[in-house]
Scaffold this active site. Structure first.
Site, PDB file in Angstrom:
ATOM      1  N   SER A   1       0.832  -1.198   0.000  1.00 43.45           N
ATOM      2  CA  SER A   1       0.000   0.000   0.000  1.00 43.45           C
ATOM      3  C   SER A   1       0.876   1.262   0.000  1.00 43.45           C
ATOM      4  CB  SER A   1      -0.978  -0.050   1.184  1.00 43.45           C
ATOM      5  OG  SER A   1      -1.988   0.914   1.048  1.00 43.45           O
TER       6      SER A   1
ATOM      7  N   ASP B   1     -10.146  -5.091  -3.841  1.00 47.69           N
ATOM      8  CA  ASP B   1      -9.564  -4.089  -2.934  1.00 47.69           C
ATOM      9  C   ASP B   1     -10.479  -2.868  -2.850  1.00 47.69           C
ATOM     10  OD1 ASP B   1      -7.990  -2.101  -1.675  1.00 47.69           O
ATOM     11  OD2 ASP B   1      -6.143  -2.950  -2.480  1.00 47.69           O
TER      12      ASP B   1
ATOM     13  N   HIS C   1      -7.941  -5.488   0.591  1.00 48.42           N
ATOM     14  CA  HIS C   1      -6.708  -4.714   0.777  1.00 48.42           C
ATOM     15  C   HIS C   1      -5.826  -5.430   1.798  1.00 48.42           C
ATOM     16  CE1 HIS C   1      -4.290  -1.171   0.153  1.00 48.42           C
ATOM     17  NE2 HIS C   1      -4.232  -0.926   1.442  1.00 48.42           N
TER      18      HIS C   1
END
Length: 232
Positions: free
Chosen positions: A119, A174, A208
């Site tokens: 991320s 996600d 995610h």
């Protein structure tokens, strides 16, 4: 270390099982620490590789109502057109370059170092690899994007990494960093480095986060890019 990393504790490290001849520097996501990723890499460790999982400094994050949390730089939004913390991204990138220099001083050449992250950490690893004059072995970019993408290709003009290998992974479910943002990032990367060296993998139903299948793909990539040296 320099800049805003002075407030962060020492990285979580998984030492090599024998003499370290290669290293992975892996950057966690927003609000996290390096500890969980150090545990993940301990589960897929390669004997001659040292894994370094630094902790981001704590700072107020605009995306989260300016609550203080571990963050490599400020985030204003997670859409492709959101404003970005240019000064913070560049400052954080200099800190990662200093970590690479430290490993070079420890005896691991930069071309035997892979940058990576999840991320926000993956975003920083991509940006750093594209803008540094240190030649690295590649990047593992999980569930992320390329920050300051409008500054490229000019920002990569002096990069030593036009031929580096990149493994980019993204879950197709996600909800935070949309899959399409990851796919667009892979296309952008193909215009900046040798497109034959970019692998983009998607994971069905993955939100995610990471998953075991993805970590096996990461291990295979690391084994290929950081092979054992014959005299180890």
């Amino acid at each position: 270390m320099c800049g805003n990393n002075m407030s962060a504790p020492l990285p979580a490290i998984v030492p090599a099982a024998r003499k370290a001849t290669a290293a992975v520097i892996f950057l966690h996501g927003l609000g996290d620490t390096g500890h969980g990723w150090a545990e993940a890499f301990a589960g897929i460790r390669i004997p001659h590789v040292k894994y370094i999982c630094p902790h981001a400094p704590t700072m107020p994050v605009s995306l989260n109502m300016r609550m203080s949390m571990p963050s490599w730089f400020d985030i204003y939004g997670l859409s492709p057109d959101a404003d970005e913390d240019e000064a913070g991204i560049k400052r954080a990138s200099e800190n990662i370059k200093a970590l690479i220099d430290q490993e070079v001083k420890n005896g691991i050449p930069s071309h035997r170092i892979i940058l990576g992250g999840f991320s926000q950490g993956g975003a920083l690893s991509l940006y750093t690899a594209l803008t540094t004059q240190q030649k690295v072995a590649g990047v593992v970019a999980l569930s992320c994007w390329l920050p300051l993408r409008k500054s490229f290709p000019q920002a990569a003009a002096n990069s030593a990494n036009k031929d580096m290998h990149v493994l980019q992974c993204h879950g197709d479910a996600d909800p935070l960093v949309p899959f399409i943002f990851g796919a667009q990032t892979a296309e952008k990367m193909k215009s900046l480095i040798n497109p034959a060296n970019i692998t983009f993998k998607s994971y069905r139903g993955l939100p995610h986060s990471a998953c075991p299948e993805e970590m096996i793909d990461v291990k295979r990539f690391l084994e290929k890019q950081l092979p054992a040296i014959s005299d180890e």
